[in-house]
Design an enzyme around this catalytic site. Structure first.
Site, PDB file in Angstrom:
ATOM      1  N   ILE A   1       2.559   2.789   2.400  1.00 47.64           N
ATOM      2  CA  ILE A   1       2.540   2.970   1.006  1.00 47.64           C
ATOM      3  C   ILE A   1       1.757   1.940   0.195  1.00 47.64           C
ATOM      4  CG2 ILE A   1       4.230   4.355   0.854  1.00 47.64           C
ATOM      5  CD1 ILE A   1       5.778   1.916  -0.293  1.00 47.64           C
ATOM      6  N   GLY A   2       1.037   0.751   0.665  1.00 53.64           N
ATOM      7  CA  GLY A   2       0.417  -0.066   0.335  1.00 53.64           C
ATOM      8  C   GLY A   2       0.116  -1.103   1.262  1.00 53.64           C
TER       9      GLY A   2
ATOM     10  N   GLY B   1      -2.395  -4.967   1.580  1.00 51.63           N
ATOM     11  CA  GLY B   1      -3.156  -6.136   0.820  1.00 51.63           C
ATOM     12  C   GLY B   1      -3.683  -7.192   1.966  1.00 51.63           C
TER      13      GLY B   1
ATOM     14  N   VAL C   1       2.697  -2.692   3.136  1.00 48.54           N
ATOM     15  CA  VAL C   1       3.932  -2.239   2.967  1.00 48.54           C
ATOM     16  C   VAL C   1       4.117  -0.526   3.266  1.00 48.54           C
ATOM     17  CG1 VAL C   1       5.638  -1.518   0.990  1.00 48.54           C
ATOM     18  CG2 VAL C   1       4.134  -3.723   0.983  1.00 48.54           C
TER      19      VAL C   1
ATOM     20  N   LYS D   1       8.241  -4.421   4.175  1.00 43.05           N
ATOM     21  CA  LYS D   1       6.916  -5.302   4.182  1.00 43.05           C
ATOM     22  C   LYS D   1       6.787  -5.909   5.326  1.00 43.05           C
ATOM     23  CE  LYS D   1       4.624  -8.230   0.656  1.00 43.05           C
ATOM     24  NZ  LYS D   1       4.815  -8.962  -0.732  1.00 43.05           N
TER      25      LYS D   1
ATOM     26  N   ASP E   1       1.746 -13.931 -11.095  1.00 43.40           N
ATOM     27  CA  ASP E   1       0.960 -12.775 -10.529  1.00 43.40           C
ATOM     28  C   ASP E   1       1.545 -11.456 -11.299  1.00 43.40           C
ATOM     29  OD1 ASP E   1      -1.535 -11.663  -9.697  1.00 43.40           O
ATOM     30  OD2 ASP E   1      -0.789 -11.188  -7.764  1.00 43.40           O
TER      31      ASP E   1
END
Length: 606
Positions: A24-25, A27, A32, A45, A134
């Site tokens: 789903i993600g 970086g 993730v 994660k 952040d």
């Protein structure tokens, strides 16, 4: 653990009992995944290149573990395999807040709920001495109940045990971290604290409230422009609403001292969301809230300050605690301080004047280089207050300053007021109490229902605009000077009496920086006022929230009309301004040529 680039996990793959549903993600440092274990859906994660980033990972995990809160993504557990570390967190059904807003188009009530959630989460983190570093839409998730939660603590900073005696705001960070679009202007300088989160949060709030505002403010790169372009400011669009426009404007101040702290923002948002209480303009608590907004310190009504507090707001403080009251830039040719040995402070062209308010209520003025350290300023103030240097705590607005930093890095500028305490206060908050002799309620006057129309009033030979629409809290001024002639005769009248001084008004935002003065010849400093209360109300009066309502506060004064004591100053607009240059903070009676005699408060529409 090996330094190996982790391969993506496949759908239906089992990892420590968790079945992967899908990624789903992704970086630079982690992927993730949505995963299921025992019918419970979680976010998994998985970190990459662990040998390079173990310290950051551990900080992120520790932040999540200690930051349990409704508005922080819940930490469940962690585990490791031969290549990396996994962190298991709650799964938020709606994903990033930006995705939710674009797909669902929520109404203003839902958007304001998100804003309250984010402010509450940041306030909680700051209370635990954690700085997120952040804050941006991609790091804010929305769960199935439409609750916004802070996530991704990969850049977070936790106050270490060795720093534990300091407040979070006194902990300065040097590494440039964050996302440019949301970055505070001080971050690229490599000297910033948790107030950088406040700036980032202000940018995020704009985006939540309106998609067009989000697009424009992200293109603007507000923080970087403030860092690179001297004098640049960003005007928050009125379409976000008057209350949020005021709040976000405060959050996006270039000087982090002027930004509200996270707890204050959360409190304001909660009050704004409540049903407004009945207005009582006579309330001492309302008056204290207004004075707090103007002075940058916490002011409490008589009898409500901590029993240990010796700090009183007195009549002569009403100007001296506003910023700035010294209008002139110092002459570098006369920069040597007589209060201390010349070798103690290195002066240069950046010398500034500071005002200080010491224990016991005395005020003073000193000259010092912006490049000097706070320790040098401590010595300078100690020499003038005749107090032991090692017993002093110095505060700028409500911030305790760090001896190891230079004055310019603390944001202290021309005309700044330094609060001098002899008792250490680890909470980092300055508490003042209204002095019992400050107010004289017998002379209060309610102008809220009065309209003078075209009727003219004259005071001291100048037309006087009565404060119609405002409530005046009278100050105790009778008998405070050699005579009371300057106040004029008693009663409601339209004419002047012999020896009477003209009436003027002052808003705490009145400075040479925001009044387009063309010439201020012959002035060595002083206080700017105007006979037009309308001008003050439109541009310079402080606005503040109290019990669900919005108010303005201003000062009503008399000024000395004698030659040289009341200068007309020209500007680029159709407004009269008066400069009273004989203000002397070191004199026992303090203000000579400007004498406040009333504090004005009025409710304004939200």
């Amino acid at each position: 653990m090996g330094n190996i680039e982790s391969r993506p996990l496949a759908k239906n793959e089992i990892v420590n009992g968790y079945e992967i549903v899908g990624r789903i993600g992704t970086g630079s440092f982690a992927d993730v995944y949505k995963a299921v274990k025992s019918s419970k859906t979680v976010a998994l994660k998985r970190f990459k290149k662990m040998t390079l980033h173990v310290p950051d990972v551990l900080v992120e995990i520790e932040s999540l573990k200690i930051a349990a809160h409704r508005n922080v993504v819940q930490y469940l557990e962690r585990f490791a395999d031969e290549n990396t570390i996994y962190v298991v967190m709650e799964y938020c059904d709606f994903g990033h807040i930006e995705e939710y807003i674009l797909s669902q188009k929520p109404n203003i009530k839902v958007r304001m709920g998100f804003i309250q959630d984010i402010a509450s989460g940041i306030a909680h983190l700051h209370g635990l001495k954690i700085s997120h570093r952040d804050v941006k839409p991609a790091n804010i998730l929305v769960d199935s109940r439409c609750v916004a939660k802070l996530a991704d603590f990969g850049l977070a900073k936790i106050l270490s045990k060795t720093e534990g005696m300091k407040s979070l705001e006194e902990m300065y960070m040097e590494s440039m971290a964050g996302t440019y679009v949301y970055m505070a202007p001080e971050v690229p300088k490599g000297h910033y604290n948790a107030q950088a989160d406040i700036f980032s949060m202000g940018i995020v709030f704009c985006g939540i409230l309106d998609e067009e505002v989000k697009e424009s403010i992200e293109k603007e790169l507000v923080g970087l422009k403030m860092h690179m372009v001297e004098g640049y400011t960003y005007t928050v669009p009125a379409k976000v609403g008057a209350f949020m426009q005021r709040l976000i404007t405060q959050m996006l101040q270039e000087d982090y001292h002027l930004r509200p702290k996270a707890q204050e923002i959360s409190k304001k948002l909660m009050q704004h969301g409540q049903k407004p209480k009945d207005v009582n303009l006579k309330s001492f608590k309302l008056l204290a809230a207004g004075m707090s907004a103007c002075l940058g310190v916490e002011v409490r009504p008589p009898g409500e300050a901590p029993s240990s507090s010796q700090l009183k707001i007195k009549l002569n403080d009403l100007f001296h605690l506003t910023k700035p009251v010294v209008l002139n830039e110092s002459n570098p040719q006369s920069s040597k301080s007589k209060a201390v040995d010349e070798t103690m402070i290195v002066h240069d062209v950046s010398d500034i004047d500071i005002l200080f308010r010491s224990v016991g209520g005395s005020t003073g003025k000193a000259k010092i280089s912006k490049k000097a350290s706070l320790l040098e300023m401590r010595r300078l103030v100690a020499s003038q207050t005749k107090l032991p240097v090692d017993s002093l705590e110095l505060y700028y607005r409500s911030w305790r300053v760090d001896d190891d930093q230079s004055i310019d890095k603390q944001g202290i500028s021309q005309g700044a007021v330094i609060h001098v305490h002899s008792v250490k206060n680890d909470k980092g908050t300055v508490h003042y109490e209204m002095d019992n002799d400050l107010l004289d309620p017998s002379f209060n006057f309610d102008f809220t229902e009065i309209d003078d129309g075209d009727k003219e009033f004259i005071r001291g030979g100048h037309q006087y605009q009565r404060p119609c629409g405002w409530f005046r809290h009278a100050l105790k001024v009778k008998g405070q000077h050699s005579d009371d002639i300057w106040l004029g005769g008693p009663g409601i009248r339209t004419h002047s009496t012999a020896g009477e001084w003209p009436v003027s008004y002052h808003g705490s935002k009145m400075t040479r920086d925001n009044i387009p003065i063309q010439s201020c010849a012959g002035s060595a400093g002083g206080i700017i006022t105007t006979p037009s209360l309308q001008t003050v109300a439109e541009k310079y009066a402080e606005e503040f929230e109290f019990e669900g309502n919005t108010y303005q506060i201003a000062l009503q004064n008399r000024i000395n009309p004698d030659p040289g004591h009341m200068l007309n100053i020209s500007g680029d607009e159709a407004a009269d301004y008066w400069l009273s240059p004989k203000e002397d903070p070191s004199h026992p009676t303090n203000v000579h040529d400007v004498r406040p005699y009333g504090i004005l408060i009025r409710k304004i529409n939200n």
